[in-house]
Design a protein around this motif. Sequence first.
Motif, PDB file in Angstrom:
ATOM      1  N   ALA A  39     -22.981 -34.905  15.236  1.00 58.40           N
ATOM      2  CA  ALA A  39     -21.644 -34.302  14.920  1.00 58.40           C
ATOM      3  C   ALA A  39     -21.091 -34.970  14.469  1.00 58.40           C
ATOM      4  O   ALA A  39     -20.765 -35.692  14.723  1.00 58.40           O
ATOM      5  N   SER A  40     -20.602 -34.712  12.628  1.00 55.40           N
ATOM      6  CA  SER A  40     -19.450 -35.175  11.922  1.00 55.40           C
ATOM      7  C   SER A  40     -18.458 -35.234  12.373  1.00 55.40           C
ATOM      8  O   SER A  40     -18.442 -34.729  13.551  1.00 55.40           O
ATOM      9  N   VAL A  41     -17.412 -36.333  11.946  1.00 54.79           N
ATOM     10  CA  VAL A  41     -16.408 -36.350  12.540  1.00 54.79           C
ATOM     11  C   VAL A  41     -15.282 -35.353  12.915  1.00 54.79           C
ATOM     12  O   VAL A  41     -14.706 -34.698  13.588  1.00 54.79           O
ATOM     13  N   LYS A  42     -15.363 -34.195  11.466  1.00 55.29           N
ATOM     14  CA  LYS A  42     -15.202 -33.423  11.104  1.00 55.29           C
ATOM     15  C   LYS A  42     -15.385 -32.665  12.313  1.00 55.29           C
ATOM     16  O   LYS A  42     -14.428 -31.441  12.868  1.00 55.29           O
ATOM     17  N   GLU A  43     -16.914 -32.166  12.493  1.00 56.32           N
ATOM     18  CA  GLU A  43     -17.327 -31.404  13.527  1.00 56.32           C
ATOM     19  C   GLU A  43     -16.200 -31.072  14.841  1.00 56.32           C
ATOM     20  O   GLU A  43     -16.500 -30.709  15.299  1.00 56.32           O
ATOM     21  N   ALA A  44     -16.430 -32.581  15.742  1.00 60.81           N
ATOM     22  CA  ALA A  44     -16.347 -33.046  15.742  1.00 60.81           C
ATOM     23  C   ALA A  44     -14.421 -32.634  16.908  1.00 60.81           C
ATOM     24  O   ALA A  44     -14.096 -32.453  17.179  1.00 60.81           O
ATOM     25  N   LEU A  45     -13.906 -32.668  15.788  1.00 56.98           N
ATOM     26  CA  LEU A  45     -12.300 -32.104  16.019  1.00 56.98           C
ATOM     27  C   LEU A  45     -12.354 -30.814  15.845  1.00 56.98           C
ATOM     28  O   LEU A  45     -11.347 -30.559  16.359  1.00 56.98           O
ATOM     29  N   TRP A  46     -12.620 -30.482  15.054  1.00 56.76           N
ATOM     30  CA  TRP A  46     -13.053 -29.099  14.733  1.00 56.76           C
ATOM     31  C   TRP A  46     -13.779 -28.300  16.315  1.00 56.76           C
ATOM     32  O   TRP A  46     -12.724 -27.421  16.611  1.00 56.76           O
ATOM     33  N   PHE A  47     -14.119 -28.302  16.623  1.00 53.38           N
ATOM     34  CA  PHE A  47     -14.805 -28.050  18.418  1.00 53.38           C
ATOM     35  C   PHE A  47     -13.903 -28.609  19.220  1.00 53.38           C
ATOM     36  O   PHE A  47     -13.948 -27.812  20.215  1.00 53.38           O
TER      37      PHE A  47
END
Length: 105
Positions: free
Chosen positions: A59-67
């Motif tokens: 997961a990208s940082v952006k994806e991890a933050l979204w999740f």
Amino acid sequence: MYTIAEVAQKFHVSKNTLRYYESVNLLPSIQRDDNGIRHYSEADLEAVNRVVHMRRLGASVKEALWFDQEMSQANPDYDEGIAFLRQLDATLDQKIAEIAQQKNF
């Protein structure tokens, strides 16, 4: 309570990585003492564990933050979260297959 050095060692990441995750709100506000030294609680360790594993899964940082934000809502969309995790799983399987293929050459 744990220091940033202890947490970094426990999760095999750098202290700078932990600071970065905190700066982009992937980690909750870590408590600091009067000297500004971070002190991680057990709940903080759970958050670090979640973030580190998401990143290692690809997961990208952006994806991890979204999740993280999606799953912490009052009414999280679990189907969307599961779909995202399945996507990470499929991507990881593809990378494993590519590495296995490279190994056979």
